[in-house]
Design a protein around this motif. Structure first.
Motif, PDB file in Angstrom:
ATOM      1  N   ARG A 229     -12.827   0.063  17.368  1.00 42.15           N
ATOM      2  CA  ARG A 229     -11.612  -0.601  17.870  1.00 42.15           C
ATOM      3  C   ARG A 229     -11.059   0.069  19.116  1.00 42.15           C
ATOM      4  N   GLN A 230     -11.036   1.402  19.114  1.00 44.47           N
ATOM      5  CA  GLN A 230     -10.380   2.141  20.197  1.00 44.47           C
ATOM      6  C   GLN A 230     -11.359   2.681  21.240  1.00 44.47           C
TER       7      GLN A 230
ATOM      8  N   LEU B  93     -25.656  13.463  24.840  1.00 44.16           N
ATOM      9  CA  LEU B  93     -24.849  14.478  24.160  1.00 44.16           C
ATOM     10  C   LEU B  93     -25.670  15.188  23.091  1.00 44.16           C
ATOM     11  N   GLY B  94     -26.599  14.447  22.492  1.00 45.14           N
ATOM     12  CA  GLY B  94     -27.510  15.055  21.521  1.00 45.14           C
ATOM     13  C   GLY B  94     -27.218  14.748  20.065  1.00 45.14           C
ATOM     14  N   VAL B  95     -26.157  13.970  19.799  1.00 46.53           N
ATOM     15  CA  VAL B  95     -25.817  13.670  18.406  1.00 46.53           C
ATOM     16  C   VAL B  95     -26.913  12.812  17.774  1.00 46.53           C
ATOM     17  N   LYS B  96     -27.135  13.016  16.471  1.00 47.56           N
ATOM     18  CA  LYS B  96     -28.205  12.289  15.785  1.00 47.56           C
ATOM     19  C   LYS B  96     -27.693  11.262  14.787  1.00 47.56           C
ATOM     20  N   ILE B  97     -26.450  11.416  14.336  1.00 49.91           N
ATOM     21  CA  ILE B  97     -25.895  10.487  13.350  1.00 49.91           C
ATOM     22  C   ILE B  97     -24.626   9.856  13.902  1.00 49.91           C
ATOM     23  N   LEU B  98     -24.582   8.529  13.909  1.00 48.10           N
ATOM     24  CA  LEU B  98     -23.377   7.791  14.287  1.00 48.10           C
ATOM     25  C   LEU B  98     -22.745   7.243  13.013  1.00 48.10           C
ATOM     26  N   TRP B  99     -21.527   7.676  12.729  1.00 44.99           N
ATOM     27  CA  TRP B  99     -20.771   7.130  11.594  1.00 44.99           C
ATOM     28  C   TRP B  99     -19.759   6.156  12.164  1.00 44.99           C
ATOM     29  N   LEU B 100     -19.937   4.873  11.851  1.00 48.72           N
ATOM     30  CA  LEU B 100     -19.013   3.848  12.308  1.00 48.72           C
ATOM     31  C   LEU B 100     -17.928   3.634  11.265  1.00 48.72           C
ATOM     32  N   MET B 101     -16.681   3.694  11.680  1.00 47.42           N
ATOM     33  CA  MET B 101     -15.581   3.343  10.798  1.00 47.42           C
ATOM     34  C   MET B 101     -15.783   1.899  10.328  1.00 47.42           C
ATOM     35  N   PRO B 102     -15.095   1.459   9.261  1.00 47.94           N
ATOM     36  CA  PRO B 102     -15.425   0.181   8.624  1.00 47.94           C
ATOM     37  C   PRO B 102     -15.657  -0.977   9.595  1.00 47.94           C
ATOM     38  N   ILE B 103     -16.729  -1.708   9.344  1.00 47.75           N
ATOM     39  CA  ILE B 103     -17.107  -2.828  10.208  1.00 47.75           C
ATOM     40  C   ILE B 103     -16.757  -4.169   9.574  1.00 47.75           C
ATOM     41  N   ASN B 104     -16.166  -4.136   8.380  1.00 47.94           N
ATOM     42  CA  ASN B 104     -15.842  -5.360   7.649  1.00 47.94           C
ATOM     43  C   ASN B 104     -14.531  -5.976   8.122  1.00 47.94           C
ATOM     44  N   PRO B 105     -14.302  -7.266   7.832  1.00 46.14           N
ATOM     45  CA  PRO B 105     -13.033  -7.907   8.213  1.00 46.14           C
ATOM     46  C   PRO B 105     -11.858  -7.290   7.465  1.00 46.14           C
ATOM     47  N   ILE B 106     -10.709  -7.306   8.119  1.00 45.61           N
ATOM     48  CA  ILE B 106      -9.492  -6.684   7.589  1.00 45.61           C
ATOM     49  C   ILE B 106      -8.570  -7.745   6.998  1.00 45.61           C
TER      50      ILE B 106
ATOM     51  N   TYR C 127     -14.953  -7.349  16.218  1.00 42.37           N
ATOM     52  CA  TYR C 127     -15.983  -6.460  16.742  1.00 42.37           C
ATOM     53  C   TYR C 127     -17.200  -7.211  17.271  1.00 42.37           C
ATOM     54  N   GLY C 128     -17.378  -8.457  16.839  1.00 45.63           N
ATOM     55  CA  GLY C 128     -18.537  -9.229  17.263  1.00 45.63           C
ATOM     56  C   GLY C 128     -19.181  -9.946  16.099  1.00 45.63           C
ATOM     57  N   THR C 129     -20.488 -10.168  16.195  1.00 40.01           N
ATOM     58  CA  THR C 129     -21.234 -10.906  15.185  1.00 40.01           C
ATOM     59  C   THR C 129     -22.191  -9.990  14.438  1.00 40.01           C
ATOM     60  N   LEU C 130     -22.786 -10.552  13.389  1.00 41.66           N
ATOM     61  CA  LEU C 130     -23.793  -9.805  12.644  1.00 41.66           C
ATOM     62  C   LEU C 130     -24.967  -9.461  13.549  1.00 41.66           C
ATOM     63  N   ASP C 131     -25.359 -10.385  14.380  1.00 38.85           N
ATOM     64  CA  ASP C 131     -26.463 -10.120  15.309  1.00 38.85           C
ATOM     65  C   ASP C 131     -26.108  -9.008  16.296  1.00 38.85           C
ATOM     66  N   ASP C 132     -24.844  -8.971  16.727  1.00 39.13           N
ATOM     67  CA  ASP C 132     -24.397  -7.889  17.622  1.00 39.13           C
ATOM     68  C   ASP C 132     -24.568  -6.535  16.941  1.00 39.13           C
ATOM     69  N   PHE C 133     -24.192  -6.485  15.664  1.00 41.97           N
ATOM     70  CA  PHE C 133     -24.299  -5.224  14.940  1.00 41.97           C
ATOM     71  C   PHE C 133     -25.755  -4.836  14.728  1.00 41.97           C
ATOM     72  N   LYS C 134     -26.588  -5.807  14.375  1.00 38.10           N
ATOM     73  CA  LYS C 134     -28.020  -5.526  14.204  1.00 38.10           C
ATOM     74  C   LYS C 134     -28.622  -4.962  15.480  1.00 38.10           C
TER      75      LYS C 134
ATOM     76  N   TYR D 170     -16.816  -7.681   1.705  1.00 35.41           N
ATOM     77  CA  TYR D 170     -17.784  -6.587   1.854  1.00 35.41           C
ATOM     78  C   TYR D 170     -19.093  -7.002   2.518  1.00 35.41           C
ATOM     79  N   LYS D 171     -19.316  -8.302   2.623  1.00 33.91           N
ATOM     80  CA  LYS D 171     -20.610  -8.759   3.141  1.00 33.91           C
ATOM     81  C   LYS D 171     -20.520  -9.469   4.486  1.00 33.91           C
ATOM     82  N   THR D 172     -19.392  -9.324   5.170  1.00 33.72           N
ATOM     83  CA  THR D 172     -19.280  -9.940   6.490  1.00 33.72           C
ATOM     84  C   THR D 172     -18.765  -8.936   7.518  1.00 33.72           C
ATOM     85  N   ILE D 173     -18.895  -9.326   8.784  1.00 36.37           N
ATOM     86  CA  ILE D 173     -18.512  -8.483   9.916  1.00 36.37           C
ATOM     87  C   ILE D 173     -17.103  -8.822  10.370  1.00 36.37           C
ATOM     88  N   ASN D 174     -16.351  -7.805  10.776  1.00 36.61           N
ATOM     89  CA  ASN D 174     -15.046  -8.030  11.395  1.00 36.61           C
ATOM     90  C   ASN D 174     -15.278  -8.803  12.695  1.00 36.61           C
ATOM     91  N   PRO D 175     -14.793 -10.052  12.797  1.00 30.62           N
ATOM     92  CA  PRO D 175     -15.062 -10.857  13.995  1.00 30.62           C
ATOM     93  C   PRO D 175     -14.484 -10.259  15.270  1.00 30.62           C
TER      94      PRO D 175
END
Length: 455
Positions: free
Chosen positions: A52-53, A73-86, A111-118, A104-109
């Motif tokens: 979001r920010q 930067l070299g980071v290996k793990i990206l932890w994304l804060m919740p991607i679900n709709p609010i 942020y974009g679409t499921l395809d965007d996240f994939k 729990y099974k959909t994307i926060n619109p």
């Protein structure tokens, strides 16, 4: 998590757990585990992504453009804060809490679409990075789809009404894990994201407020689909037994803050290191940090909490035993509390912190002494001429060695250390100058500064 009340509640619960665990450490230390962390995690640094920010657009596509910078930067793990709709009902602020999930099974619109996240996950993988998503299993939004389809999944009061898990968390309602059908539905939703988007694991929000038996069940089911990585927002050794690779190292972050305030000293750090060895299985990863979304929004910026010592403690999180976390914007010197329920874009300015973090991340990637869990070297505390204010230790593994010396006081100190473990030829962190050390170090350290040597 949501807001200050929640953070303080978790902190209080954590302190209680720590008291119980440390008081009876010899009896209850978690020394067995069925968890085998993925090989790619052994030298990883984790990076928390606040989608979001992160950009003015606040979308997956906009964030995706920053992946090359994170790879550099070299980071290996990206932890994304919740991607679900609010959820909308009882929402806080204009955009709501990230942790108030309506499906729990959909994307926060937003942020974009499921395809965007994939596509985001795919590109991260192509760059050698893994992706975790935040998972909120303890509660849902008031208008979650399950409220209508499965009202029996929820905790209710004597009048049959839904209730928040904590009184002041008014935008969410509590899930009831006495209902075993809920376990199946929750794990099914988790498996959906692994299968559908090829994510690599989960960060479990307030993990200790959900039965450990559920997490054990979930991990077993998930690992049949893919060998995942699991991070628990909690500080209990029992979570490592069958479910989690990594837990929050809240206590050391608390000690660092209290040292800066003058209320604790190096003796507290030494005692912490000793307790950790007793409490946790050597394979367990502990996440070290100076900031995250909760600390930043509710407890203050690193400048507010650590002042002149902020760089020193940032360096320390990379050298002590554990996996270091970088929160969105820290590499740009983030110096404002990001609003939690509204849009508040990070200011991506040039900062010395990018070079600092890049140097530390790449050192961890290459130097086995700093690797995670059983792959890294144990911390060996070095006695100094001032054990209340000078924190010094050495870590060794397979020919790699790191010596770290910190002046954790507001006064200039002359440091004297005599120990055969010091012998060797090293480079100095950040300037890469060569130095040879015998069995004695004498150095002058200004307030809140450090010396780090490595080979």
């Amino acid at each position: 998590m949501f807001f200050n009340y929640k953070r303080e509640n978790i902190k209080a619960l954590t302190i209680a757990l720590l008291f119980i665990s440390t008081s009876f450490s010899n009896l209850f230390a978690q020394k067995t585990t069925t968890v085998n962390s993925p090989d790619w995690s052994k030298n990883a640094t984790i990076y928390e992504v606040n989608v979001r920010q992160y950009t003015p657009q606040g979308t997956f596509k906009a964030f995706e453009k920053h992946l090359p910078e994170l790879k550099d930067l070299g980071v290996k793990i990206l932890w994304l804060m919740p991607i679900n709709p609010i959820g909308v009902k009882n929402r806080k602020g204009t955009l709501g809490s990230y942790y108030s999930i309506s499906n729990y099974k959909t994307i926060n619109p937003e942020y974009g679409t499921l395809d965007d996240f994939k596509e985001l996950v795919k590109k991260a993988h192509q760059m050698g990075m893994k992706v975790l998503i935040d998972w909120v299993a303890n509660h849902t939004a008031w208008d979650n789809v399950w409220v209508k389809t499965h009202p029996d999944f929820y905790t209710k009061d004597s009048a049959g009404k839904f209730v928040p898990p904590v009184k002041d968390w008014t935008d969410v309602i509590d899930l009831n894990y006495n209902n075993r059908k809920l376990w199946q539905y929750m794990v099914d939703a988790m498996i959906y994201w692994v299968k559908e988007t090829d994510i690599d694991g989960f960060r479990a929000d307030v993990a200790g407020m959900v039965p450990t038996a559920f997490w054990n069940y979930a991990r077993k089911k998930l690992d049949k689909v893919k060998h995942v990585f699991m991070l628990a927002e909690w500080e209990n050794e029992g979570l490592h037994k069958h479910a989690f690779d990594m837990t929050y190292a809240w206590e050391i972050q608390h000690i660092m803050k209290e040292i800066y305030k003058g209320k604790m000293n190096v003796g507290n750090l030494d005692a912490y290191i000793a307790r950790e060895k007793k409490r946790f299985n050597p394979k367990a990863y502990r996440m070290t940090f100076t900031s995250n979304h909760d600390e930043n929004s509710w407890n203050g910026t690193v400048t507010e909490r650590f002042g002149k010592a902020q760089r020193t403690f940032a360096v320390m999180t990379f050298l002590v035993k554990g996996m270091p976390l970088i929160y969105s914007g820290q590499e740009a010197g983030l110096n404002k509390r990001l609003r939690f329920f509204d849009k508040d874009t990070i200011n991506w300015k040039k900062s010395d912190y990018r070079k600092i973090y890049k140097t530390l991340v790449h050192l961890k990637l290459k130097n086995k002494a700093l690797w995670n869990g059983i792959y890294g070297g144990e911390m060996q505390i070095l006695k100094t001429n001032d054990n209340k204010n000078i924190f010094a230790f050495v870590r060794e593994k397979d020919g790699n060695k790191v010596i770290a010396i910190f002046n954790l006081s507001k006064k200039e100190k002359i440091v004297n250390i005599a120990n055969k473990k010091l012998d060797g030829k090293y480079k100095v962190l950040f300037n890469k100058k060569d130095i040879e050390i015998t069995d004695h170090i004498k150095a002058e350290l200004k307030p809140w500064t450090y010396l780090v040597f490595y080979k």
